[in-house]
Scaffold this active site. Structure first.
Site, PDB file in Angstrom:
ATOM      1  N   GLY A 276      83.817  68.204  68.876  1.00  0.00           N
ATOM      2  CA  GLY A 276      82.811  67.619  69.761  1.00  0.00           C
ATOM      3  C   GLY A 276      81.877  66.751  68.936  1.00  0.00           C
ATOM      4  N   CYS A 341      54.425  70.325  78.739  1.00  0.00           N
ATOM      5  CA  CYS A 341      53.259  71.192  78.505  1.00  0.00           C
ATOM      6  C   CYS A 341      53.608  72.422  77.688  1.00  0.00           C
ATOM      7  CB  CYS A 341      52.667  71.588  79.848  1.00  0.00           C
ATOM      8  SG  CYS A 341      52.157  70.128  80.740  1.00  0.00           S
ATOM      9  N   GLU A 342      54.076  72.200  76.471  1.00  0.00           N
ATOM     10  CA  GLU A 342      54.375  73.292  75.544  1.00  0.00           C
ATOM     11  C   GLU A 342      54.209  72.755  74.143  1.00  0.00           C
ATOM     12  OE1 GLU A 342      57.629  75.837  75.797  1.00  0.00           O
ATOM     13  OE2 GLU A 342      58.017  75.459  77.914  1.00  0.00           O
ATOM     14  N   TYR A 370      75.320  67.107  72.254  1.00  0.00           N
ATOM     15  CA  TYR A 370      74.372  68.123  72.716  1.00  0.00           C
ATOM     16  C   TYR A 370      72.988  67.511  72.958  1.00  0.00           C
ATOM     17  CZ  TYR A 370      78.248  70.802  70.881  1.00  0.00           C
ATOM     18  OH  TYR A 370      79.511  71.273  70.626  1.00  0.00           O
TER      19      TYR A 370
HETATM   20  N1  LLP Z   1      85.218  74.845  70.882  1.00  0.00           N
HETATM   21  C1  LLP Z   1      84.449  75.889  71.277  1.00  0.00           C
HETATM   22  C2  LLP Z   1      85.106  77.079  71.816  1.00  0.00           C
HETATM   23  C3  LLP Z   1      83.048  75.812  71.168  1.00  0.00           C
HETATM   24  O1  LLP Z   1      82.306  76.842  71.547  1.00  0.00           O
HETATM   25  C4  LLP Z   1      82.456  74.629  70.645  1.00  0.00           C
HETATM   26  C5  LLP Z   1      80.999  74.514  70.527  1.00  0.00           C
HETATM   27  C6  LLP Z   1      83.296  73.562  70.266  1.00  0.00           C
HETATM   28  C7  LLP Z   1      84.674  73.712  70.386  1.00  0.00           C
HETATM   29  C8  LLP Z   1      82.780  72.259  69.725  1.00  0.00           C
HETATM   30  O2  LLP Z   1      82.091  72.404  68.546  1.00  0.00           O
HETATM   31  P1  LLP Z   1      81.633  71.099  67.723  1.00  0.00           P
HETATM   32  O3  LLP Z   1      82.877  70.400  67.225  1.00  0.00           O
HETATM   33  O4  LLP Z   1      80.864  70.231  68.620  1.00  0.00           O
HETATM   34  O5  LLP Z   1      80.818  71.668  66.629  1.00  0.00           O
HETATM   35  N2  LLP Z   1      74.131  73.082  71.194  1.00  0.00           N
HETATM   36  C9  LLP Z   1      74.433  73.262  69.796  1.00  0.00           C
HETATM   37  C10 LLP Z   1      75.913  73.357  69.519  1.00  0.00           C
HETATM   38  C11 LLP Z   1      76.608  74.430  70.328  1.00  0.00           C
HETATM   39  C12 LLP Z   1      78.088  74.499  70.040  1.00  0.00           C
HETATM   40  C13 LLP Z   1      78.778  75.400  70.985  1.00  0.00           C
HETATM   41  N3  LLP Z   1      80.201  75.433  70.875  1.00  0.00           N
HETATM   42  C14 LLP Z   1      73.759  72.149  69.009  1.00  0.00           C
HETATM   43  O6  LLP Z   1      73.090  71.304  69.596  1.00  0.00           O
HETATM   44  O7  LLP Z   1      73.853  72.115  67.795  1.00  0.00           O
END
Ligand code: LLP
Length: 416
Positions: A276, A341-342, A370
């Site tokens: 991602g 407001c935080e 994200y």
């Molecule tokens: N596959 C699964 C099963 C996952 O849970 C995730 C991310 C991905 C793939 C993709 O991961 P990436 O390649 O994007 O690292 N909100 C957080 C990140 C949460 C990731 C959750 N799972 C942030 O803003 O850093």
């Protein structure tokens, strides 16, 4: 590398100066470079071109259908975690046979929707989910293709909230218990075992934890082979990190080379990856306007984007570089904060920030992953517009929400 650069003193996305977009759609807005998106998708996908693989983009990182459609046109699939993400992926034209479904809490309705959509594989995370899937598939008279998600108990060395591969995390099934559950699954009439999956965390900045967990998964696949359970898909999840500040994550080629070396031990498996952030993170920015500044014991730059638009700084204390849209070298220490407001509403704290005054535009960089997907309507703020740039053209790929959108579906009760 990305396509956000200064030209003639103005920050551009590809060939579009950011003020031109601000003029057309207002602020704040997310802007994505289609050249960077394609380049990063290909960098990851082509690093595995010599082996059988599917690049299933992690929809949660950036779920606009324009972006999913772009990756699908480049041959990509999708990693989804909800019925809503399945809906998006299908609408964007992703082939069902390139969709994998992860997550610890799939509802029966979601299982049914995904079964009816004929997706490639369910990454099942508990025995009860497996039983629910068997029952749902039986009721529909079909077979569910399944991988169990293994929890390898490996430390990804990343932020605690985004570590998923440790025994204490809620994800997956411990390796020690998994073989027994595969045997159970083999006996279920509407379950077809097709894979093993695993995902240890996000924003990993070294290859070692991936390799450690891959070894555990491969040893496990061999254990299954001894039980005459054969695996077609090895899904190693996503998680490759990007540079926000000082990090020095491995390039996709380096990551792929290390993975392929270990994979030689299991012939015939198709590799699935779920990247991602590494694809979209540096392909997007959040552009915001300075509303006011004030100076007391500290300097505050108050902008029109808040924690509801970009949650990462507040939630993870994450660093995002902030650039002035009009090039300038002048900096001063300040907190860049939003209108919410935080006190937890900040985009940067104690930062040597551009010296900005009312009406200046600032670009919060590396916000493609994200960013928009974690945004909310907190403080009744309409969610912002999303724009995609291709060379000298830009298109609104999501309109800014209106006040009417804020109360859509709400009603004052008419009790008798
Ligand atoms: N596959 C699964 C099963 C996952 O849970 C995730 C991310 C991905 C793939 C993709 O991961 P990436 O390649 O994007 O690292 N909100 C957080 C990140 C949460 C990731 C959750 N799972 C942030 O803003 O850093």
């Amino acid at each position: 590398m990305n396509h956000f650069n200064y030209k003639n003193g103005l920050l551009h996305c590809e060939d579009i100066p950011l003020p031109a977009i601000a003029e057309a759609v207002g602020t704040p807005f997310y802007v994505y470079s289609s050249a960077t998106l394609s380049r990063h998708f290909k960098a990851v996908d082509e690093a595995f071109s010599d082996i059988k693989h599917i690049t299933c983009f992690a929809v949660k990182s950036c779920s606009n259908i324009a972006i999913l459609n772009l990756f699908s046109s480049l041959g990509g699939g999708a990693d989804i975690v909800s019925g809503g993400e399945l809906f998006r992926a299908l609408r964007a034209g992703v082939e069902p046979q390139k969709i994998v479904y992860s997550g610890v809490g799939k509802t029966v309705e979601e299982l049914r929707y995904a079964l009816n959509s004929r997706i490639l594989m369910f990454n099942v995370e508990s025995v009860q989910e497996l039983q629910a899937l068997q029952e749902t598939a039986a009721a529909l008279g079909c077979t569910a293709p399944v991988a169990l998600r293994i929890n390898p108990n490996v430390d990804p060395k990343t932020h605690a909230y985004i570590s998923t591969g440790l025994a204490r995390n809620k994800f997956g099934i411990p390796v020690a218990e998994a073989a027994k559950i595969y045997v159970e699954a083999r006996g279920m009439p509407n379950i077809e075992i097709v894979g093993v999956s695993c995902h240890i965390g996000s924003q990993l900045t070294s290859v070692a934890p991936f390799i450690e967990s891959l070894h555990k998964v491969i040893d496990f696949i061999k254990e299954l082979a001894a039980l005459r359970i054969n695996i077609r898909y090895l899904d190693m999840g996503g998680g490759l990190g990007i540079k926000y500040e000082e990090e020095n994550p491995p390039a996709p080629g380096e990551y792929a080379a290390a993975v392929k070396k270990v994979l030689r031990e299991v012939n015939g498996c198709t590799l699935i990856i779920e990247p991602g952030r590494v694809i979209v993170g540096n392909a997007g920015a959040l552009v915001t306007k300075v509303l006011y500044t004030k100076e007391g014991i500290k300097k505050f730059i108050i902008v029109d984007a808040g924690m509801n638009d970009l949650a990462r700084p507040s939630l993870y204390d994450a660093y995002h570089e902030i650039l002035p849209v009009i090039e300038s070298q002048e900096t001063a220490e300040a907190d860049i904060v939003g209108p919410i407001c935080e006190s937890g509403d900040f985009l940067a704290r104690g930062r040597l920030a551009p010296v900005a005054v009312r009406h200046d535009l600032l670009a919060v960089m590396s916000a493609g992953a994200y960013g928009f997907t974690m945004s909310s309507n907190y403080n009744s703020r309409p969610r912002v517009a999303e724009v995609m740039v291709r060379q000298t053209e830009f298109n609104v790929i999501r309109k800014r929400e209106t006040f009417a959108d804020l109360i859509r579906g709400e009603a004052v009760p008419e009790f008798t």
